[in-house]
Design a protein around this motif. Structure first.
Motif, mmCIF file in Angstrom:
data_model
loop_
_atom_site.group_PDB
_atom_site.id
_atom_site.type_symbol
_atom_site.label_atom_id
_atom_site.label_comp_id
_atom_site.label_asym_id
_atom_site.label_seq_id
_atom_site.Cartn_x
_atom_site.Cartn_y
_atom_site.Cartn_z
ATOM 1 N N ASP A 575 0.690 -1.037 -0.075
ATOM 2 C CA ASP A 575 0.143 -0.064 0.077
ATOM 3 C C ASP A 575 0.943 1.244 -0.032
ATOM 4 O OD1 ASP A 575 -2.300 -1.702 0.080
ATOM 5 O OD2 ASP A 575 -2.459 -1.495 2.356
ATOM 6 N N GLU A 576 1.994 0.951 0.693
ATOM 7 C CA GLU A 576 2.804 2.311 0.827
ATOM 8 C C GLU A 576 3.552 2.672 -0.564
ATOM 9 O OE1 GLU A 576 6.651 4.123 3.497
ATOM 10 O OE2 GLU A 576 5.710 1.883 3.640
ATOM 11 N N GLN A 577 3.913 1.548 -1.067
ATOM 12 C CA GLN A 577 4.757 1.702 -2.568
ATOM 13 C C GLN A 577 3.584 2.195 -3.724
ATOM 14 O OE1 GLN A 577 5.938 -2.361 -2.560
ATOM 15 N NE2 GLN A 577 8.058 -1.760 -2.579
ATOM 16 N N ALA A 578 2.181 1.649 -3.528
ATOM 17 C CA ALA A 578 1.340 2.322 -4.422
ATOM 18 C C ALA A 578 0.909 3.588 -4.334
ATOM 19 C CB ALA A 578 0.196 1.316 -4.435
ATOM 20 N N LYS A 579 1.250 3.902 -2.844
ATOM 21 C CA LYS A 579 0.767 5.292 -2.697
ATOM 22 C C LYS A 579 1.698 6.440 -3.182
ATOM 23 C CE LYS A 579 -0.575 8.530 1.185
ATOM 24 N NZ LYS A 579 -1.200 8.618 2.621
ATOM 25 N N TYR A 580 3.154 5.967 -3.169
ATOM 26 C CA TYR A 580 4.478 6.670 -3.328
ATOM 27 C C TYR A 580 4.303 6.798 -4.896
ATOM 28 C CZ TYR A 580 9.196 7.862 -3.810
ATOM 29 O OH TYR A 580 10.525 8.556 -4.578
ATOM 30 N N LEU A 581 4.025 5.856 -5.611
ATOM 31 C CA LEU A 581 3.793 5.877 -7.140
ATOM 32 C C LEU A 581 2.688 6.562 -7.604
ATOM 33 C CD1 LEU A 581 5.712 2.432 -7.787
ATOM 34 C CD2 LEU A 581 6.575 4.656 -8.097
ATOM 35 N N GLY A 582 1.676 6.703 -6.795
ATOM 36 C CA GLY A 582 0.315 7.146 -7.415
ATOM 37 C C GLY A 582 -0.461 6.037 -8.063
ATOM 38 N N LEU A 583 -0.040 4.867 -8.119
ATOM 39 C CA LEU A 583 -0.492 3.911 -8.698
ATOM 40 C C LEU A 583 -1.992 3.046 -7.870
ATOM 41 C CD1 LEU A 583 2.615 2.224 -10.392
ATOM 42 C CD2 LEU A 583 1.068 3.818 -11.231
ATOM 43 N N ASN A 584 -2.622 2.319 -8.550
ATOM 44 C CA ASN A 584 -3.280 1.441 -8.037
ATOM 45 C C ASN A 584 -2.693 0.112 -8.015
ATOM 46 O OD1 ASN A 584 -5.551 -0.696 -8.104
ATOM 47 N ND2 ASN A 584 -7.189 0.801 -8.367
ATOM 48 N N LYS A 585 -2.943 -0.638 -7.039
ATOM 49 C CA LYS A 585 -2.216 -1.844 -6.836
ATOM 50 C C LYS A 585 -2.395 -2.736 -7.775
ATOM 51 C CE LYS A 585 -1.879 -3.585 -2.866
ATOM 52 N NZ LYS A 585 -1.825 -4.315 -1.477
ATOM 53 N N ASN A 586 -3.494 -2.806 -8.459
ATOM 54 C CA ASN A 586 -3.910 -3.830 -9.538
ATOM 55 C C ASN A 586 -3.655 -3.150 -10.789
ATOM 56 O OD1 ASN A 586 -4.625 -5.520 -7.359
ATOM 57 N ND2 ASN A 586 -6.690 -4.420 -7.570
ATOM 58 N N GLY A 587 -3.021 -2.231 -10.979
ATOM 59 C CA GLY A 587 -2.811 -1.588 -12.468
ATOM 60 C C GLY A 587 -3.826 -0.550 -12.805
ATOM 61 N N PRO A 588 -3.510 0.151 -13.955
ATOM 62 C CA PRO A 588 -2.502 -0.058 -14.885
ATOM 63 C C PRO A 588 -1.121 0.488 -14.277
ATOM 64 C CG PRO A 588 -3.907 1.857 -15.887
ATOM 65 C CD PRO A 588 -4.516 1.029 -14.392
ATOM 66 N N PHE A 589 -0.091 -0.131 -14.514
ATOM 67 C CA PHE A 589 1.338 0.411 -13.974
ATOM 68 C C PHE A 589 2.224 1.221 -14.833
ATOM 69 C CE2 PHE A 589 0.185 -3.771 -12.661
ATOM 70 C CZ PHE A 589 0.104 -3.884 -11.099
#
Length: 596
Positions: A575-589
């Motif tokens: 969750d922390e990494q997804a928030k840092y990158l501004g992405l949904n954990k399930n993509g699109p990446f």
């Protein structure tokens, strides 16, 4: 006794007659691997058991042996002697001088007593020796099984009245009797198309294409058959024609026709046949297509030209080739595109996998099957350094070829230079290269001027979709002689004796002359299926009359379906990494502008 006398004695050896088959002294009595006869009670002759014996003579002949006792003789079964004084008895002389009766062998029984060993099969018998198109295209010059014609006769399919086992005749193919062979091809392809089979399994309960009437124009191969059967499992009705006159696998078309599909295609169509087949697909009373799956744009072009009113009910077009996409963008720019279109060619899963990895393998396959060329040390010029060109160059470089590249785009040109290829203009190397390969998607890349300057024996072929890249029409002049030396291989001979080797008459090399990796086509076919589902089920207004790229989420989904084949395990974002990158954990990446 002299050697000449020995030779005369050996020449007198008479082989036992086999009913209905005339055997020469050179013919081995033991049947070849492909003969169906069985020899019973024949002693096995190996290096450890082959007996050493004196020369074979008539019973009662007291002539001394002329070979040393240690000299090994051929098997007794191949050197039998019939003695008329012994009422047909057969004998040989042992080392100690005694006469022994040779082992009695039962006569070889052949399945076809009238067939001669070296006789070329007739058309009636040709199918029994031929294999699938993808296999038989590896046959050599003297092969009896031509992969362009495995039919029983030369009658045009348009002049035949064929029906499948259920009495349905709404198709036009080479030979419905080849259906069993085609079915086995399709079953093999299914094993290498995991994503499409997974999609079929997951979605067939929902029937997302229920009510869809898909008219298609693609290469008709075992891989396409898996796609068509998947679309049917998802609820669609399909009618199909071929997008290339040389790429159809006749046995696969037969299997599809036997399965109830309306297929109009055969290998080796004429130009008139090509358009006739497309028209038969489209023009059926009481059947109106509402989806188009095209490869090259010919089907879309034909409907626009002949049946423009059909677009009132068509929900969308799915196009997978550079040429077809280019045509769609031209229609859109001119304001003539009246339905939404999905550009599958520029989706990542098509561009990077089908265009790059597929061509990296199939270019070598096509060249080797048609010419038996040795790649090491050959000078090759590849026209175009897009994804197809990159795949071709990588394969040829790995085989030891000296590769030149021509390119108009400075970015692709710089990539070629950084990859270790010399960037040239075609006229700078045309006299010295051994192989010319076009893959630009353009027209008149290799014109008559360049063809005239090529060296003797230069191989010319095309890896682009369309046959416009090589100016083949300019070679059909009275002063040039065309010589067909192998299926899809022509020698074009100049008055001075110089000849070039033209493959597939300038059409797509890999699908015309060989096959392509099934696994890669699984990626493309799954992308096409998802594009059809998306356009067919999209609410009104989501897509306007324009050309769209497949949503990146779908690209990622297609890729993920193929990963289990490699036992691959994706890393998941926290969750922390997804928030840092501004992405949904399930993509699109990746954003849409990202270049893979």
């Amino acid at each position: 006794m002299s050697v000449q006398v020995l030779a005369a004695k050996m020449a007198e050896v008479e082989l036992k007659d086999v009913p209905g088959k005339e055997l020469t002294p050179e013919s081995p009595l033991t049947p070849k691997a492909d003969d169906k006869g069985v020899v019973e009670n024949e002693p096995k002759a190996t290096s450890a058991t082959t007996p050493t014996m004196e020369p074979i003579v008539k019973t009662g002949d007291t002539s001394p042996g002329f070979l040393t006792p240690n000299t090994k003789m051929p098997q007794a079964s191949a050197m039998k002697r019939t003695d008329p004084q012994q009422n047909g008895g057969e004998a040989f002389v042992n080392r100690d001088g005694t006469v022994a009766e040779a082992p009695r062998l039962k006569k070889i029984q052949f399945a076809d007593q009238k067939q001669e060993f070296n006789k070329r099969p007739t058309k009636i018998g040709r199918r029994s020796l031929s294999r699938s198109i993808s296999q038989s295209s590896t046959d050599s010059y003297g092969s009896a099984a031509s992969y362009t014609d495995s039919s029983d006769d030369e009658t045009s399919p348009r002049d035949k009245q064929q029906k499948n086992s259920k009495g349905n005749g709404d198709f036009c193919i080479k030979n419905i009797k080849q259906a069993d062979f085609g079915r086995r091809e399709i079953e093999i392809a299914e094993q290498e198309m995991p994503a499409l089979m997974a999609l079929r399994k997951r979605a067939q309960g929902e029937k997302p294409l229920a009510g869809a009437k898909v008219v298609g124009c693609t290469h008709i191969t075992a891989q396409t058959a898996v796609l068509m059967e998947t679309l049917t499992a998802l609820g669609a009705q399909c009618r199909w024609a071929a997008c290339n006159i040389y790429s159809t696998q006749n046995e696969v078309a037969a299997a599809l026709a036997e399965g109830g599909f309306s297929v109009f295609a055969w290998k080796g169509e004429s130009e008139d046949d090509f358009w006739w087949c497309i028209d038969r697909c489209v023009n059926l009373e009481g059947w109106q297509p509402n989806m188009i799956l095209d490869d090259g744009g010919d089907l879309t072009h034909w409907i626009y030209k002949k049946y423009p009113s059909m677009f009132k009910k068509i929900k969308g077009i799915v196009e997978e080739s550079v040429t077809g996409v280019h045509r769609l963008y031209q229609l859109s720019k001119a304001g003539k595109l009246c339905v939404p279109a999905m550009n599958v060619n520029d989706s990542v899963t098509k561009q990077k996998f089908d265009n790059l990895y597929c061509c990296r393998e199939s270019i070598l396959d096509g060249l080797k099957r048609t010419t038996d060329v040795m790649f090491g040390g050959k000078q090759v010029v590849v026209c175009g350094y897009g994804e197809v060109g990159k795949g071709c160059c990588a394969a040829l470089k790995a085989m030891g070829s000296i590769v030149y590249v021509t390119e108009i785009d400075p970015i692709c040109a710089l990539q070629a230079c950084m990859d270790g290829f010399r960037l040239v203009k075609l006229n700078e190397v045309i006299r010295q290269v051994d192989i010319v390969i076009t893959c630009t998607g353009n027209k008149n890349v290799v014109v008559r001027e360049y063809l005239d300057r090529m060296k003797n024996g230069c191989i010319v072929c095309n890896m682009g979709h369309s046959n416009t890249e090589i100016d083949v029409a300019s070679l059909r002049t009275p002063e040039l002689t065309w010589e067909r030396v192998r299926s899809q291989v022509d020698h074009v001979i100049w008055p001075d004796g110089k000849r070039i080797v033209l493959l597939a008459e300038g059409r797509l090399l890999n699908l015309s002359c060989s096959t392509v990796p099934t696994f890669v086509l699984s990626i493309t076919a799954t992308t096409q299926a998802l594009a059809l589902i998306e356009l067919y089920n999209a609410p009104e207004g989501r897509y306007k009359q324009d050309v769209y790229l497949l949503p990146k989420k779908m690209d990622e989904y297609v890729a993920s379906l193929h990963l289990p084949t490699f036992d691959a395990h994706l890393t998941e974002l926290s969750d922390e990494q997804a928030k840092y990158l501004g992405l949904n954990k399930n993509g699109p990446f990746k954003p849409n502008y990202y270049r893979y």
